[in-house]
Design an enzyme around this catalytic site. Structure first.
Site, short mmCIF file in Angstrom:
data_model
loop_
_atom_site.label_atom_id
_atom_site.label_comp_id
_atom_site.label_asym_id
_atom_site.label_seq_id
_atom_site.Cartn_x
_atom_site.Cartn_y
_atom_site.Cartn_z
N GLY A 163 0.81 -1.23 0.00
CA GLY A 163 0.00 0.00 0.00
C GLY A 163 0.83 1.27 0.00
CG ASP A 211 0.40 5.24 -6.20
OD1 ASP A 211 -0.09 6.11 -5.46
OD2 ASP A 211 0.02 4.05 -6.18
#
Ligand code: MEV
Length: 319
Positions: free
Chosen positions: A100, A147
């Protein structure tokens, strides 16, 4: 030999909704993936905590290091116009894969940055982030730029997908965060697909959930700027409940978040694709809170880290 270091990324608000064009806030943190790339005489050798993999060709199907191989393929096609020469790639990670913290994004960004230096390609950070995002999309099917851009640029980032823009949040240099890592049963690809299924079936409801997450994200931006930690914490808990309603949490995580709230943690939520992975907590973990996490998660508990700082450098490369 070239070495690139790319920060891992904690998702503070808006994951999943960001894939559908809503705002999100993510932060690069002071835990970094290290990718070392060196030329060798033949074949491709990749070493990481996933194991050692030898490949004759870059175009081998079913590889263990999906993101590294895809990064090599994308760089070959988009930059060199031919295959990357035989190389050995060594990846070191401070956190397990699929936890994560955007390890896959940071790996993609680090490998592309190292290759850019090795071949003197002079890719800008924006080009590296764009190529990293392409790698993630090709491997996962669906991916937002959150990300890869955050790992490349560093700092706290507001993602505005509808305007195709990422804005560095300038006036917040520090954030007092801790994280708990929990073993995951489902991959990012599966969890992104879970949300897509529920979205396709109950579109009107899920769109309203996304709109609420978007509002939380913009309120959080203001709370961050005003250093209003009480509000920030409340927004984290609320965002977590909405993630849970999308089917990406699990009973243990929901119970843990409730326990953290009862024991006085200022804020906490799942961070990233879900089903475990990272639980981000606002403030320092007390011993009591850490113990609670161990007891609740049992065999799914991996580790806890008390001092997470924002990394403002983004990806860095050295010969
Ligand atoms: C995964 O780190 C975050 C998600 O929002 C997917 C993405 O943004 O690509 C779940």
């Amino acid at each position: 030999m070239v070495t690139a270091r790319a920060p891992l990324v904690v998702k503070l608000f808006g994951e999943h909704a960001v894939v559908y064009g809503y705002h999100a806030i993510a932060g690069a943190i002071n835990l970094k993936i290290i990718a070392r790339v060196e030329l060798q005489s033949q074949g491709y050798l990749i070493e990481s905590n996933l194991g050692v993999e030898r490949l004759e060709s870059l175009w081998t199907e079913k590889v263990k290091h999906k993101y590294v191989v895809k990064a090599l393929q994308v760089f070959s096609q988009d930059v060199l116009g031919r295959d990357v020469d035989p190389v050995k790639i060594t990846i070191r990670s401070p956190a397990p894969p699929s936890c994560g913290l955007a390890t896959s994004a940071a790996v993609s960004v680090a490998v592309i940055s190292a290759l850019s230096k090795l071949y003197n390609a002079g890719l800008s950070k924006t080009e590296i982030a764009r190529m990293g995002h392409k790698v993630e999309t090709l491997v996962q099917g669906r991916a937002s730029p959150m990300d890869t851009y955050t790992s490349t640029l560093g700092g706290l980032v507001l993602v505005c997908p509808q305007e195709n823009r990422l804005v560095k949040i300038q006036d917040v240099e520090r954030l007092d965060l801790s994280i708990v890592l929990a073993r995951r049963a489902r991959s990012t690809r599966e969890l992104v697909h879970t949300v897509y299924r529920i979205y396709s079936r109950y579109r009107e409801i899920v769109e309203k959930i996304f709109i609420l997450i978007d509002t939380i994200c913009l309120e959080a931006l203001e709370a961050l700027r005003r250093r209003d930690t009480e509000k920030l914490g409340m927004l984290m808990y609320t965002n977590h409940m909405l993630l849970s309603s999308l089917g990406v949490s699990n009973a243990l995580i929901d119970y843990l978040i409730s326990c953290l709230r009862e024991r006085g943690a200022r804020g906490a939520k799942l961070s990233g694709a879900g089903d475990g992975g990272t639980i981000v907590v606002l403030g320092r973990l007390t011993r009591e809170i850490e113990q609670t996490a161990r007891e609740v998660l049992r065999e799914r508990y991996v580790s806890a880290m008390r001092h997470i700082d924002v990394d403002n450098q983004g990806v860095e490369v050295r010969d």
